[in-house]
Design an enzyme around this catalytic site. Structure first.
Site, PDB file in Angstrom:
ATOM      1  N   ASN A 114      10.538  85.186  98.639  1.00 14.62           N
ATOM      2  CA  ASN A 114      10.315  83.996  99.830  1.00 14.62           C
ATOM      3  C   ASN A 114      11.501  83.528  99.889  1.00 14.62           C
ATOM      4  OD1 ASN A 114       7.996  84.832  98.120  1.00 14.62           O
ATOM      5  ND2 ASN A 114       8.797  84.080  96.357  1.00 14.62           N
ATOM      6  N   HIS A 131      14.215  86.967 103.030  1.00 10.53           N
ATOM      7  CA  HIS A 131      13.469  86.540 105.089  1.00 10.53           C
ATOM      8  C   HIS A 131      14.637  85.294 104.943  1.00 10.53           C
ATOM      9  CE1 HIS A 131       9.526  89.363 104.746  1.00 10.53           C
ATOM     10  NE2 HIS A 131      10.160  89.705 105.398  1.00 10.53           N
ATOM     11  N   CYS A 142      27.470  85.095 114.302  1.00 10.49           N
ATOM     12  CA  CYS A 142      28.062  85.826 113.576  1.00 10.49           C
ATOM     13  C   CYS A 142      27.352  86.018 111.994  1.00 10.49           C
ATOM     14  CB  CYS A 142      29.537  85.200 114.014  1.00 10.49           C
ATOM     15  SG  CYS A 142      28.905  83.615 112.776  1.00 10.49           S
ATOM     16  N   CYS A 160      27.442  77.191 116.430  1.00  7.83           N
ATOM     17  CA  CYS A 160      28.570  77.276 115.305  1.00  7.83           C
ATOM     18  C   CYS A 160      29.612  77.037 115.469  1.00  7.83           C
ATOM     19  CB  CYS A 160      28.311  78.989 115.214  1.00  7.83           C
ATOM     20  SG  CYS A 160      29.149  79.239 113.672  1.00  7.83           S
ATOM     21  N   SER A 202       1.365  90.781  98.770  1.00  5.61           N
ATOM     22  CA  SER A 202       0.411  91.417  99.186  1.00  5.61           C
ATOM     23  C   SER A 202       0.599  92.701  99.878  1.00  5.61           C
ATOM     24  CB  SER A 202      -0.046  90.654 100.658  1.00  5.61           C
ATOM     25  OG  SER A 202       0.716  90.629 101.501  1.00  5.61           O
ATOM     26  N   ASN A 226      -0.073  91.451  89.802  1.00  8.81           N
ATOM     27  CA  ASN A 226      -1.143  90.335  91.281  1.00  8.81           C
ATOM     28  C   ASN A 226      -1.989  90.266  90.367  1.00  8.81           C
ATOM     29  OD1 ASN A 226      -2.071  89.653  93.263  1.00  8.81           O
ATOM     30  ND2 ASN A 226      -0.967  90.322  94.161  1.00  8.81           N
TER      31      ASN A 226
HETATM   32  N1  APR Z   1       0.637  85.516  90.550  1.00 18.52           N
HETATM   33  C1  APR Z   1       1.053  86.896  91.469  1.00 18.52           C
HETATM   34  N2  APR Z   1       0.475  87.202  92.657  1.00 18.52           N
HETATM   35  C2  APR Z   1      -0.115  86.264  93.000  1.00 18.52           C
HETATM   36  C3  APR Z   1      -0.081  84.513  92.081  1.00 18.52           C
HETATM   37  C4  APR Z   1      -0.313  84.960  91.547  1.00 18.52           C
HETATM   38  N3  APR Z   1      -0.007  83.383  90.420  1.00 18.52           N
HETATM   39  N4  APR Z   1      -1.350  84.035  93.044  1.00 18.52           N
HETATM   40  C5  APR Z   1      -1.543  84.910  94.405  1.00 18.52           C
HETATM   41  N5  APR Z   1      -0.794  86.225  94.390  1.00 18.52           N
HETATM   42  C6  APR Z   1      -0.879  86.827  95.171  1.00 18.52           C
HETATM   43  C7  APR Z   1      -1.949  87.669  96.371  1.00 18.52           C
HETATM   44  O1  APR Z   1      -3.139  87.904  95.531  1.00 18.52           O
HETATM   45  C8  APR Z   1      -1.192  87.869  97.302  1.00 18.52           C
HETATM   46  O2  APR Z   1      -0.972  89.474  96.860  1.00 18.52           O
HETATM   47  O3  APR Z   1       0.350  87.286  95.729  1.00 18.52           O
HETATM   48  C9  APR Z   1       0.081  87.851  97.019  1.00 18.52           C
HETATM   49  C10 APR Z   1       1.077  86.843  98.051  1.00 18.52           C
HETATM   50  O4  APR Z   1       0.694  87.514  99.574  1.00 18.52           O
HETATM   51  P1  APR Z   1       1.097  87.070 101.062  1.00 18.52           P
HETATM   52  O5  APR Z   1       0.277  85.671 100.899  1.00 18.52           O
HETATM   53  O6  APR Z   1       0.918  88.481 101.772  1.00 18.52           O
HETATM   54  O7  APR Z   1       2.713  87.171 100.860  1.00 18.52           O
HETATM   55  P2  APR Z   1       3.824  87.880 101.080  1.00 18.52           P
HETATM   56  O8  APR Z   1       3.255  89.161 100.714  1.00 18.52           O
HETATM   57  O9  APR Z   1       4.945  87.452 100.006  1.00 18.52           O
HETATM   58  O10 APR Z   1       4.232  87.599 102.461  1.00 18.52           O
HETATM   59  C11 APR Z   1       5.226  88.699 103.077  1.00 18.52           C
HETATM   60  O11 APR Z   1       4.677  87.343 105.464  1.00 18.52           O
HETATM   61  O12 APR Z   1       4.048  85.243 105.929  1.00 18.52           O
HETATM   62  C12 APR Z   1       4.866  86.251 105.832  1.00 18.52           C
HETATM   63  O13 APR Z   1       7.118  85.900 105.257  1.00 18.52           O
HETATM   64  C13 APR Z   1       6.385  85.678 104.564  1.00 18.52           C
HETATM   65  O14 APR Z   1       7.450  86.650 103.070  1.00 18.52           O
HETATM   66  C14 APR Z   1       6.201  86.989 103.468  1.00 18.52           C
HETATM   67  C15 APR Z   1       6.008  87.553 104.220  1.00 18.52           C
END
Ligand code: APR
Length: 259
Positions: A114, A131, A142, A160, A202, A226
């Site tokens: 995040n 990220h 740099c 920079c 995810s 999750n």
């Molecule tokens: N508590 C826990 N998990 C949750 C909640 C909650 N309240 N609400 C949703 N989720 C889960 C969803 O079920 C999903 O599995 O959070 C997950 C979010 O998945 P993504 O949207 O794919 O996010 P993430 O895994 O962080 O994506 C990775 O993808 O687009 C890039 O840079 C972006 O850092 C990100 C990366």
């Protein structure tokens, strides 16, 4: 007792037997702070479609166009929606529970995907932002990171102050290599980890999605927080099917009750 609370009791047992616990965090942890996830129900990419996978290459070809977009105050679209949500967001009980686990010595490091800065606002100290962080800018030559708020854009693209390289948002773009020292730090933590908490991710984007697989291959345990199933669920030893903002504080309560 609900199903997920029974799973938590099992998670507590794994945590007691673990020597080096690391959290891998995704957008789901910030969902209850009002920040949309990317995938799954209501996700940004679910609603607007996945962004191009070569954003960084486009930036390198035309950094001026990138900055003109950055400085435009868009009001609609995925970027505007995400920025508006992040601007209003505050850490939720899930972020605060991770700080509590860190202060108790239970959690050794948080690797977060995040960019919303909520872990820092909550007080996490042992944090790797794989990220990047949207409150910062970064030099692509740099690697210098600067607070966005204190930076005055006098030219486009800005350069920079240290090395004259081009500056961009700190957030890692699709197609952009993750800064080497960040990645090395993640692999070092993963190598020491014998229990990984998979919180609100995810498990779609690499290299982050590979860290749990390394822990598993080395005989470590995985605990998923999750509400929905993910690519990583089949690898997990314990699955807590609940919101992280609810389950993580409950985990802290259960650990405290044991003294
Ligand atoms: N508590 C826990 N998990 C949750 C909640 C909650 N309240 N609400 C949703 N989720 C889960 C969803 O079920 C999903 O599995 O959070 C997950 C979010 O998945 P993504 O949207 O794919 O996010 P993430 O895994 O962080 O994506 C990775 O993808 O687009 C890039 O840079 C972006 O850092 C990100 C990366």
């Amino acid at each position: 007792m609900q199903e997920w609370e029974k799973a938590l009791a099992e998670a507590v047992r794994l945590l007691h037997n673990a020597r080096y616990v690391v959290a891998l965090v995704g957008a789901g942890l910030s969902q209850e702070s009002g920040i949309p996830t990317f995938r799954g129900p209501g996700g940004l990419w679910t609603r607007y479609g996945e962004p191009p996978m070569d954003g960084y290459q486009r930036f390198l070809r035309d950094p001026r166009a990138y900055w003109e977009e950055q400085l435009r105050q868009e009001t609609a679209g995925p970027r505007a929606e995400l920025m508006q949500a992040i601007a209003q967001a505050r850490p939720n009980p899930g972020h605060l529970a991770l700080v509590d686990l860190e202060r108790r010595g239970v959690l050794k490091c948080t690797i977060t995907q995040n960019v919303d800065n909520l872990h820092r606002e909550a007080g996490s100290q042992r944090l790797i932002e794989i990220h990047g962080n949207r409150t910062l800018l970064r030099c692509i030559s740099c690697g210098l990171r600067l607070p966005r708020k204190e930076f005055v854009v006098r030219e486009i693209p800005p350069h920079c102050p240290e090395c004259g390289g081009i500056i961009k948002g700190d957030g890692v773009m699709f197609g952009e290599p993750i800064p080497k020292e960040w990645l090395e730090a993640c692999y070092a933590e993963t190598a020491r980890c014998d229990c990984m908490l998979l919180i609100g991710t995810s498990g779609t984007v690499y290299p982050a999605a590979g860290f749990p697989q390394i822990v598993k291959m080395r005989g470590g345990s995985l605990i998923e927080f999750n509400p929905l199933e993910t690519h990583l669920t089949p690898l997990c030893d314990v699955v807590v099917r609940a919101s992280a903002a609810v389950a993580l504080p409950r985990l802290v309560q259960m650990l405290s009750a044991e003294g």
